[in-house]
Design a protein around this motif. Structure first.
Motif, PDB file in Angstrom:
ATOM      1  N   UNK A   1       0.843  -1.186   0.000  1.00  0.00           N
ATOM      2  CA  UNK A   1       0.000   0.000   0.000  1.00  0.00           C
ATOM      3  C   UNK A   1       0.880   1.237   0.000  1.00  0.00           C
ATOM      4  N   UNK A   2       0.476   2.240  -0.742  1.00  0.00           N
ATOM      5  CA  UNK A   2       1.175   3.508  -0.617  1.00  0.00           C
ATOM      6  C   UNK A   2       0.157   4.603  -0.355  1.00  0.00           C
ATOM      7  N   UNK A   3       0.609   5.630   0.347  1.00  0.00           N
ATOM      8  CA  UNK A   3      -0.252   6.706   0.803  1.00  0.00           C
ATOM      9  C   UNK A   3       0.358   8.048   0.429  1.00  0.00           C
ATOM     10  N   UNK A   4      -0.490   9.015   0.249  1.00  0.00           N
ATOM     11  CA  UNK A   4      -0.041  10.376  -0.034  1.00  0.00           C
ATOM     12  C   UNK A   4       0.686  10.911   1.195  1.00  0.00           C
ATOM     13  N   UNK A   5       1.840  11.515   0.982  1.00  0.00           N
ATOM     14  CA  UNK A   5       2.612  12.059   2.096  1.00  0.00           C
ATOM     15  C   UNK A   5       2.053  13.392   2.581  1.00  0.00           C
ATOM     16  N   UNK A   6       1.118  13.971   1.846  1.00  0.00           N
ATOM     17  CA  UNK A   6       0.528  15.249   2.264  1.00  0.00           C
ATOM     18  C   UNK A   6      -0.778  15.047   3.027  1.00  0.00           C
ATOM     19  N   UNK A   7      -1.713  14.252   2.470  1.00  0.00           N
ATOM     20  CA  UNK A   7      -3.031  14.116   3.120  1.00  0.00           C
ATOM     21  C   UNK A   7      -3.300  12.731   3.689  1.00  0.00           C
ATOM     22  N   UNK A   8      -2.479  11.735   3.358  1.00  0.00           N
ATOM     23  CA  UNK A   8      -2.624  10.417   3.932  1.00  0.00           C
ATOM     24  C   UNK A   8      -3.573   9.481   3.205  1.00  0.00           C
ATOM     25  N   UNK A   9      -4.137   9.912   2.082  1.00  0.00           N
ATOM     26  CA  UNK A   9      -5.078   9.069   1.353  1.00  0.00           C
ATOM     27  C   UNK A   9      -4.359   7.883   0.718  1.00  0.00           C
ATOM     28  N   UNK A  10      -5.045   6.744   0.729  1.00  0.00           N
ATOM     29  CA  UNK A  10      -4.503   5.554   0.081  1.00  0.00           C
ATOM     30  C   UNK A  10      -4.481   5.786  -1.427  1.00  0.00           C
ATOM     31  N   UNK A  11      -3.382   5.393  -2.056  1.00  0.00           N
ATOM     32  CA  UNK A  11      -3.197   5.669  -3.484  1.00  0.00           C
ATOM     33  C   UNK A  11      -3.107   4.382  -4.289  1.00  0.00           C
ATOM     34  N   UNK A  12      -3.596   4.430  -5.515  1.00  0.00           N
ATOM     35  CA  UNK A  12      -3.341   3.295  -6.413  1.00  0.00           C
ATOM     36  C   UNK A  12      -1.834   3.215  -6.706  1.00  0.00           C
ATOM     37  N   UNK A  13      -1.360   2.024  -7.024  1.00  0.00           N
ATOM     38  CA  UNK A  13       0.078   1.852  -7.240  1.00  0.00           C
ATOM     39  C   UNK A  13       0.612   2.655  -8.419  1.00  0.00           C
ATOM     40  N   UNK A  14      -0.237   2.954  -9.404  1.00  0.00           N
ATOM     41  CA  UNK A  14       0.224   3.682 -10.590  1.00  0.00           C
ATOM     42  C   UNK A  14      -0.087   5.184 -10.530  1.00  0.00           C
ATOM     43  N   UNK A  15      -0.458   5.709  -9.368  1.00  0.00           N
ATOM     44  CA  UNK A  15      -0.852   7.113  -9.243  1.00  0.00           C
ATOM     45  C   UNK A  15       0.339   8.039  -9.424  1.00  0.00           C
ATOM     46  N   UNK A  16       0.137   9.116 -10.167  1.00  0.00           N
ATOM     47  CA  UNK A  16       1.147  10.156 -10.349  1.00  0.00           C
ATOM     48  C   UNK A  16       0.827  11.376  -9.480  1.00  0.00           C
ATOM     49  N   UNK A  17      -0.499  11.541  -9.157  1.00  0.00           N
ATOM     50  CA  UNK A  17      -0.966  12.626  -8.304  1.00  0.00           C
ATOM     51  C   UNK A  17      -1.994  12.065  -7.330  1.00  0.00           C
ATOM     52  N   UNK A  18      -2.082  12.661  -6.152  1.00  0.00           N
ATOM     53  CA  UNK A  18      -3.095  12.253  -5.184  1.00  0.00           C
ATOM     54  C   UNK A  18      -4.462  12.713  -5.672  1.00  0.00           C
ATOM     55  N   UNK A  19      -5.471  11.828  -5.703  1.00  0.00           N
ATOM     56  CA  UNK A  19      -6.798  12.229  -6.166  1.00  0.00           C
ATOM     57  C   UNK A  19      -7.514  13.171  -5.199  1.00  0.00           C
ATOM     58  N   UNK A  20      -7.081  13.228  -3.938  1.00  0.00           N
ATOM     59  CA  UNK A  20      -7.734  14.112  -2.964  1.00  0.00           C
ATOM     60  C   UNK A  20      -7.122  15.510  -2.971  1.00  0.00           C
ATOM     61  N   UNK A  21      -5.793  15.597  -2.821  1.00  0.00           N
ATOM     62  CA  UNK A  21      -5.170  16.914  -2.637  1.00  0.00           C
ATOM     63  C   UNK A  21      -4.354  17.378  -3.830  1.00  0.00           C
ATOM     64  N   UNK A  22      -4.123  16.496  -4.810  1.00  0.00           N
ATOM     65  CA  UNK A  22      -3.367  16.887  -5.994  1.00  0.00           C
ATOM     66  C   UNK A  22      -1.860  16.866  -5.806  1.00  0.00           C
ATOM     67  N   UNK A  23      -1.383  16.383  -4.673  1.00  0.00           N
ATOM     68  CA  UNK A  23       0.040  16.323  -4.403  1.00  0.00           C
ATOM     69  C   UNK A  23       0.709  15.378  -5.401  1.00  0.00           C
ATOM     70  N   UNK A  24       1.806  15.824  -6.056  1.00  0.00           N
ATOM     71  CA  UNK A  24       2.500  14.907  -6.977  1.00  0.00           C
ATOM     72  C   UNK A  24       3.119  13.748  -6.197  1.00  0.00           C
ATOM     73  N   UNK A  25       2.985  12.562  -6.747  1.00  0.00           N
ATOM     74  CA  UNK A  25       3.514  11.353  -6.110  1.00  0.00           C
ATOM     75  C   UNK A  25       4.874  11.060  -6.731  1.00  0.00           C
TER      76      UNK A  25
END
Length: 128
Positions: A1-25
């Motif tokens: 599992x990987x999570x956004x370092x800004x908002x903590x939302x669980x991310x898909x493995x292929x995510x380039x940006x967080x779907x909640x806060x837009x933080x680049x992954x």
């Protein structure tokens, strides 16, 4: 599992940006993997911010009504504002401490109004 370092939302493995806060992954070599995000974790900063204005407004309304300046309508409005603020308290960092006292003061104010109304009715009936 990987999570956004800004908002903590669980991310898909292929995510380039967080779907909640837009933080680049970042690429996989810089990704922080954790078992679950927690508010105390260094990888989770939470999405809560700002002041809970509903809590403060509700507290002020109930305080005004219990002091006797306001009416029963002000007490009901204050109580409703505090109850709504309680449901949204996770979205705010500040002023959440006004929620519980606002609810208590609202209930006390409404009870005092009912007691005063009963006393007034009893007095009117006995005087007539």
């Amino acid at each position: 599992m990987k999570y956004c370092t800004k908002c903590g939302r669980e991310l898909p493995d292929d995510a380039k940006f967080c779907p909640r806060c837009g933080n680049p992954i970042p690429d996989d070599q810089n990704v922080v993997y954790v078992t679950s995000p927690t508010p105390n974790s260094s990888t989770y900063s939470g999405s809560a911010s700002g002041r809970n204005g509903l809590a403060l407004a509700g507290f002020i309304c109930t305080l005004v009504s219990i002091v006797g300046i306001g009416s029963i309508l002000v007490a009901i409005v204050g109580l409703v504002l505090c109850l709504v603020a309680r449901n949204k308290k996770d979205q705010y960092l500040e002023w959440n401490a006004f929620i519980k006292p606002g609810i208590i003061l609202g209930i006390i104010s409404i009870c005092l109004f009912v007691i005063e109304l009963i006393i007034a009715i009893v007095l009117i009936v006995t005087l007539v």
